[in-house]
Write a protein that holds these residues in place. Structure first.
Motif, PDB file in Angstrom:
ATOM      1  N   VAL A 134       0.865  -1.178   0.000  1.00 55.54           N
ATOM      2  CA  VAL A 134       0.000   0.000   0.000  1.00 55.54           C
ATOM      3  C   VAL A 134       0.900   1.226   0.000  1.00 55.54           C
ATOM      4  CG1 VAL A 134      -1.722   1.328   1.293  1.00 55.54           C
ATOM      5  CG2 VAL A 134      -1.916  -1.172   1.147  1.00 55.54           C
ATOM      6  N   VAL A 144       0.612   5.277   0.310  1.00 59.16           N
ATOM      7  CA  VAL A 144      -0.260   6.393   0.671  1.00 59.16           C
ATOM      8  C   VAL A 144       0.387   7.660   0.140  1.00 59.16           C
ATOM      9  CG1 VAL A 144      -1.307   7.684   2.562  1.00 59.16           C
ATOM     10  CG2 VAL A 144      -1.090   5.186   2.725  1.00 59.16           C
ATOM     11  N   VAL A 166      -3.064   5.023  -2.808  1.00 53.99           N
ATOM     12  CA  VAL A 166      -4.153   5.784  -2.197  1.00 53.99           C
ATOM     13  C   VAL A 166      -3.858   7.272  -2.378  1.00 53.99           C
ATOM     14  CG1 VAL A 166      -5.408   6.267  -0.059  1.00 53.99           C
ATOM     15  CG2 VAL A 166      -4.495   3.968  -0.481  1.00 53.99           C
ATOM     16  N   SER A 167      -4.821   8.004  -2.968  1.00 50.97           N
ATOM     17  CA  SER A 167      -4.612   9.427  -3.243  1.00 50.97           C
ATOM     18  C   SER A 167      -5.863  10.234  -2.938  1.00 50.97           C
ATOM     19  CB  SER A 167      -4.237   9.611  -4.718  1.00 50.97           C
ATOM     20  OG  SER A 167      -4.116  10.984  -5.034  1.00 50.97           O
ATOM     21  N   GLU A 168      -5.674  11.385  -2.314  1.00 50.72           N
ATOM     22  CA  GLU A 168      -6.789  12.305  -2.069  1.00 50.72           C
ATOM     23  C   GLU A 168      -7.279  12.961  -3.359  1.00 50.72           C
ATOM     24  OE1 GLU A 168      -6.864  14.781   1.762  1.00 50.72           O
ATOM     25  OE2 GLU A 168      -4.735  14.569   1.294  1.00 50.72           O
ATOM     26  N   ARG A 222      -8.565   9.050   1.615  1.00 48.24           N
ATOM     27  CA  ARG A 222      -7.504   9.459   2.539  1.00 48.24           C
ATOM     28  C   ARG A 222      -7.253   8.356   3.538  1.00 48.24           C
ATOM     29  NH1 ARG A 222      -7.057  13.745   5.983  1.00 48.24           N
ATOM     30  NH2 ARG A 222      -8.947  13.021   6.966  1.00 48.24           N
ATOM     31  N   ALA A 223      -6.007   8.146   3.841  1.00 48.10           N
ATOM     32  CA  ALA A 223      -5.649   7.269   4.947  1.00 48.10           C
ATOM     33  C   ALA A 223      -5.845   8.083   6.216  1.00 48.10           C
ATOM     34  CB  ALA A 223      -4.203   6.808   4.817  1.00 48.10           C
ATOM     35  N   VAL A 249      -4.260  -0.202   6.903  1.00 46.60           N
ATOM     36  CA  VAL A 249      -4.467   1.235   6.735  1.00 46.60           C
ATOM     37  C   VAL A 249      -5.966   1.454   6.695  1.00 46.60           C
ATOM     38  CG1 VAL A 249      -4.144   3.222   5.211  1.00 46.60           C
ATOM     39  CG2 VAL A 249      -2.354   1.501   5.379  1.00 46.60           C
ATOM     40  N   LEU A 294      -9.129   3.799   5.878  1.00 44.71           N
ATOM     41  CA  LEU A 294      -9.430   4.892   4.961  1.00 44.71           C
ATOM     42  C   LEU A 294     -10.644   5.686   5.417  1.00 44.71           C
ATOM     43  CD1 LEU A 294      -8.889   3.020   1.569  1.00 44.71           C
ATOM     44  CD2 LEU A 294      -7.243   4.340   2.917  1.00 44.71           C
ATOM     45  N   LEU A 351       4.727   5.549   2.923  1.00 46.51           N
ATOM     46  CA  LEU A 351       4.065   6.838   3.126  1.00 46.51           C
ATOM     47  C   LEU A 351       4.781   7.855   2.251  1.00 46.51           C
ATOM     48  CD1 LEU A 351       3.589   6.803   6.998  1.00 46.51           C
ATOM     49  CD2 LEU A 351       1.945   6.161   5.218  1.00 46.51           C
ATOM     50  N   THR A 400       3.413  11.028   1.303  1.00 45.51           N
ATOM     51  CA  THR A 400       2.399  12.081   1.360  1.00 45.51           C
ATOM     52  C   THR A 400       2.917  13.468   1.039  1.00 45.51           C
ATOM     53  OG1 THR A 400       2.744  12.305   3.733  1.00 45.51           O
ATOM     54  CG2 THR A 400       0.995  10.802   3.014  1.00 45.51           C
TER      55      THR A 400
END
Length: 126
Positions: free
Chosen positions: A8, A10, A35-37, A82-83, A93, A95, A108, A110
């Motif tokens: 994963v 983030v 994982v992306s905002e 979002r995580a 993780v 979400l 991570l 970010t």
């Protein structure tokens, strides 16, 4: 972690996307989830201000890779997520939509955000 454990990542910027592709290039065969905002594909930030926002290039030129490359290599994109919590003992993780992702490895990526100075003179031009 073994070759088939989920990875994963983030953070949907340049670092996260590049890491996902590098893992595939190095033979990682397991699930890779990014994982992306952001609602769009991962993109490089500098081309936004240097070409896209000036109307010189389409947004697609700023994307790290086109959508079909993520699909072709089996890199899952969880956009607009979002995580919100990490559980390193359970290796999960959590979400913002209430779901969670198990991982064998976690990256991570970010990035950061600038902080405004709060000292005398910080409000001056230049």
């Amino acid at each position: 972690m073994n070759q088939h454990d989920p990875v994963v990542i983030v953070g949907g910027g340049l670092a996260g996307a590049t890491a996902a592709f590098a893992l595939r290039e190095r033979g990682v065969e397991g699930r890779i989830v990014l994982v992306s905002e952001e609602p769009q594909l991962p993109y490089e930030r500098p081309p936004l201000s240097k070409a896209y926002l000036r109307g010189e290039e389409p947004i697609e030129k700023a994307f790290v890779k086109p959508a079909d490359e993520y699909e072709r290599l089996g890199i899952e994109l969880l956009r607009e997520r979002r995580a919100v919590q990490l559980d390193p003992v359970a290796r999960r993780v959590n979400l913002d939509d209430g779901s969670d992702l198990p991982y064998g490895a976690l990256l991570l990526a970010t990035g950061s955000a600038p902080r405004a100075l709060t000292l005398a003179g910080s409000d001056l031009d230049g």
